[in-house]
Enzyme design. Structure first.
Site, short mmCIF file in Angstrom:
data_model
loop_
_atom_site.label_atom_id
_atom_site.label_comp_id
_atom_site.label_asym_id
_atom_site.label_seq_id
_atom_site.Cartn_x
_atom_site.Cartn_y
_atom_site.Cartn_z
N ARG A 49 29.95 43.40 38.64
CA ARG A 49 29.29 41.91 38.57
C ARG A 49 28.29 41.75 37.83
O ARG A 49 27.56 42.46 37.32
CB ARG A 49 28.82 41.72 40.34
CG ARG A 49 29.88 41.69 41.15
CD ARG A 49 30.92 40.44 41.13
NE ARG A 49 31.79 40.10 42.10
CZ ARG A 49 33.06 40.63 42.16
NH1 ARG A 49 33.63 41.21 41.09
NH2 ARG A 49 33.95 40.55 43.07
N GLU A 90 30.03 32.66 34.92
CA GLU A 90 31.59 32.74 34.80
C GLU A 90 32.33 31.45 34.85
O GLU A 90 31.78 30.49 35.61
CB GLU A 90 32.20 33.84 35.82
CG GLU A 90 31.60 35.14 35.58
CD GLU A 90 32.35 36.08 36.40
OE1 GLU A 90 33.44 35.85 37.08
OE2 GLU A 90 32.28 37.38 36.08
N HIS A 95 36.79 38.43 33.67
CA HIS A 95 37.12 38.94 34.90
C HIS A 95 38.45 39.20 35.26
O HIS A 95 38.81 38.73 36.32
CB HIS A 95 36.38 38.08 36.01
CG HIS A 95 36.05 38.61 37.21
ND1 HIS A 95 34.85 37.98 38.01
CD2 HIS A 95 36.59 39.40 37.86
CE1 HIS A 95 34.84 38.58 39.11
NE2 HIS A 95 35.70 39.62 39.21
C1 MLT Z 1 37.35 41.78 43.07
O1 MLT Z 1 36.24 41.92 43.67
O2 MLT Z 1 38.40 42.32 43.80
C2 MLT Z 1 37.66 41.07 41.70
O3 MLT Z 1 36.41 40.29 41.43
C3 MLT Z 1 39.06 40.57 41.63
C4 MLT Z 1 38.82 39.19 42.04
O4 MLT Z 1 38.51 38.54 43.07
O5 MLT Z 1 39.10 38.17 41.17
#
Ligand code: MLT
Length: 320
Positions: free
Chosen positions: A232, A262, A281
């Protein structure tokens, strides 16, 4: 069931859900819109990029099931969810495979200057002798957060001939054995910092991990190391990282898939540096993983809906 899908999921899943349920899709909705749309919903499915805050939750009296179509729940008021007895189901496994592979893709891209090589070639520059890179084989891979994703990255590193060391705040005896079997040796946070040639971050964002990588800890990293963040954005202080990536800094390069800010129009301060790879991401974003997540969403909703029907028919029998 009345469902709100607040983030993009596998398109075929949405189509199938629409055949059987009342489905509203609101991707990238602003908070006020979300508050409005969630009012009569029983199920909410969401990913990162949308904040399920207390005021949004306050507008959802009928909400009974939250599906996190992935792993992280830093965008959710978890205490409130438990306090209201709302069921929360995460689907971490499918995305973990994709994130682990992406970590490796970024490691290789950094070590072999792949992005610069592509850019120069397209400019007509044949930089064969300038673009010397580094082997991963024989190097030390450090992993901070050796859970579901981090341990997969470690296993890939071990298979690649790297020495893999990992750190985690809490490790059970079962985890120690599992990590050993994957070729990961547990170590201290400090050792992972000062010994790793490549350091890959895989911790959730919470109070204890916010800015875990700051001016002080980054200064403890090995000179010439690469840093990779697929966890993160808030785990790394981007301004401090900029400092260590500039001329004279400790780090050779970094790759970040997650950012302090983001979304469209947001620009990382790291974007000015040539030795950095930035992606939006997309770690968990393989079609395979999202298809698998979509299937799990269908199963979760089917079983939840069957239970709700059972409760309703029992109530009818009692009332009769
Ligand atoms: C996640 O935590 O699974 C990732 O951030 C993927 C997302 O939700 O885009």
């Amino acid at each position: 069931m009345r469902i709100l899908i607040a983030s993009p999921i596998f398109p075929a899943t949405i189509e199938k859900l629409q055949e059987e349920h009342d489905v509203v899709c609101a991707f990238n909705a602003k908070r006020e819109e979300l508050k409005d749309l969630i009012r009569d919903r029983q199920i909410l499915t969401f990913r990162s990029g949308v904040s399920i805050t207390a005021d949004v939750m306050a507008c959802s009296p009928d909400l009974k099931l939250l599906i996190r179509a992935g792993s992280g729940i830093d965008n959710l008021d978890e205490d409130l969810v438990h306090g209201r007895g709302i069921q929360l189901v995460r689907i971490p496994e499918p995305g973990a495979k994709a994130v682990a592979e992406m970590s490796f893709a970024l490691m290789l891209a950094l070590a072999r200057n792949l992005l610069q090589a592509d850019r120069l070639l397209r400019q007509g520059k044949w930089a064969k002798h300038e673009l010397t890179g580094y082997l991963l084989t024989g190097k030390t891979l450090g992993i901070v957060g050796v859970g579901n994703i981090g341990s997969r990255v470690g296993r890939l590193g071990a298979a690649w001939g790297m020495e893999v060391i990992g750190y985690d705040k809490v490790v059970s005896p079962a985890m120690v054995a599992d990590l050993k079997e994957k070729g990961i040796r547990l170590s201290t946070f400090d050792e992972v910092l000062y010994r790793s040639d490549v350091l890959s971050i895989h911790v959730p964002l919470c109070e204890s991990t916010r800015y875990l990588f700051n001016a002080e800890t980054l200064a403890g990293m090995k000179r010439g190391a690469f840093l990779i963040n697929l966890a993160r954005g808030g785990v790394v202080d981007e301004r401090a990282l900029c400092h260590e990536l500039r001329e004279g800094g400790r780090l050779r390069g970094a790759a970040l898939d997650v950012h302090e800010e983001e979304g469209d129009g947001k620009m990382s301060p790291l974007a000015k540096l040539p030795n950095v790879i930035l992606t939006p991401h997309i770690g968990a974003g393989t079609i395979d993983s999202q298809r698998e997540i979509g299937k799990r969403i269908m199963q979760i909703i089917a079983s939840f809906s069957a239970k709700q029907e059972l409760v309703r028919s029992q109530a009818r029998i009692q009332a009769a």
